[in-house]
Design an enzyme around this catalytic site. Sequence first.
Site, PDB file in Angstrom:
ATOM      1  N   ALA A 179     -34.866 -45.265  -8.699  1.00 46.98           N
ATOM      2  CA  ALA A 179     -34.548 -44.283  -9.527  1.00 46.98           C
ATOM      3  C   ALA A 179     -35.214 -43.290  -9.802  1.00 46.98           C
ATOM      4  O   ALA A 179     -36.670 -43.390  -9.690  1.00 46.98           O
ATOM      5  CB  ALA A 179     -34.267 -44.960 -10.997  1.00 46.98           C
ATOM      6  N   LYS A 180     -34.851 -41.925 -10.091  1.00 52.39           N
ATOM      7  CA  LYS A 180     -36.066 -40.776 -10.181  1.00 52.39           C
ATOM      8  C   LYS A 180     -36.690 -40.849 -11.140  1.00 52.39           C
ATOM      9  O   LYS A 180     -38.070 -40.477 -11.357  1.00 52.39           O
ATOM     10  CB  LYS A 180     -35.095 -39.573 -10.279  1.00 52.39           C
ATOM     11  CG  LYS A 180     -34.743 -39.066  -9.183  1.00 52.39           C
ATOM     12  CD  LYS A 180     -33.607 -37.832  -9.187  1.00 52.39           C
ATOM     13  CE  LYS A 180     -33.326 -37.185  -7.840  1.00 52.39           C
ATOM     14  NZ  LYS A 180     -32.122 -36.465  -8.006  1.00 52.39           N
ATOM     15  N   ARG A 181     -36.330 -41.687 -12.384  1.00 50.99           N
ATOM     16  CA  ARG A 181     -37.102 -41.822 -13.553  1.00 50.99           C
ATOM     17  C   ARG A 181     -38.281 -42.881 -13.346  1.00 50.99           C
ATOM     18  O   ARG A 181     -39.289 -42.850 -13.917  1.00 50.99           O
ATOM     19  CB  ARG A 181     -36.156 -42.291 -14.610  1.00 50.99           C
ATOM     20  CG  ARG A 181     -35.718 -43.555 -14.442  1.00 50.99           C
ATOM     21  CD  ARG A 181     -34.648 -43.999 -15.835  1.00 50.99           C
ATOM     22  NE  ARG A 181     -34.059 -45.195 -15.485  1.00 50.99           N
ATOM     23  CZ  ARG A 181     -33.148 -45.325 -14.525  1.00 50.99           C
ATOM     24  NH1 ARG A 181     -32.468 -43.967 -14.112  1.00 50.99           N
ATOM     25  NH2 ARG A 181     -32.499 -46.405 -14.170  1.00 50.99           N
TER      26      ARG A 181
END
Length: 285
Positions: free
Chosen positions: A249-251
């Site tokens: 995930a980008k986070r």
Amino acid sequence: MTRFAPSPTGYLHLGHAYSALFAFEAARQTGGRFLVRIEDIDHTRCRPTFEEATLDDLRWLGLFWDGEVRRQSEHLDLYGQALDELRRLGVLYPCFCTRKQIRAEVEEAGRAPHGPGGELVYPGICRHLSEEERRYRQRQGEAFAWRLDIERALALTGRLQWFDYRAGWVAAQPQLFGDIVVARKDIPTSYHLAVVIDDHVQGVTLVTRGEDLFHATHVHRLLQALLGLEPPRYYHHNLIADSQGRRMAKRNRAVTLRHLRDRGRSPEDIWRLLGLVEVGQPARV
Ligand code: GLU
């Protein structure tokens, strides 16, 4: 012709790198062209700094693309024309519902049909509004989205199929999603509509993307048929997992290319990490 079409909502991570390299290699192995498209229609989530970082990371990875980068936000008029065409076909209706209303309606009905990705299927509330009420509410300035009446649409197109290099011929089942939104309340298009138009306009013949978007293709095939567009072929590739087996995930900063680069990793390290081969060699996919 292949493409990599990231949304600039964060920094690219290893999963994106895999997807980009996959598309790049697929083009290279077949003597085709590789395009990059920035999917930035969602102005509530996209940022120019992420777009810059995305292109910079791709260059750092050693990827080069043909022609100009296409930016979806610059083609809203084109998506608007497609929307007009769908409206003329009589397969759209305005939907005034809020998320809260939809949830309440679904709960009251005591059953919650879910789409392939676990999303709530729209129970069709606004499909049954009279023409008069639609016009009245639009005149009152009530915000509305445009939804696709799947049943009507399928009645026009008949049965459809699409080709995926891993799954073979797939019977299109857009009804799994119910009446999807083709133009949002705050954005005059949607991912589904923009992607279908752009792949057509850019002459993409092979869409490579993660298998998380496999089911979206059911909807894309229907839109292509309604708009009279030739469908490309598809390759929905497997997704890369992190060391704990979770989807990237980008986070999760640890897997962003930025972070790996700052920690001294080279592009060759990234290729190796992804289980692909050295830069300059065709990847095993
Ligand atoms: N923009 C989408 C994403 O970043 C990809 C769309 C596509 O490849 O069709 O997930």
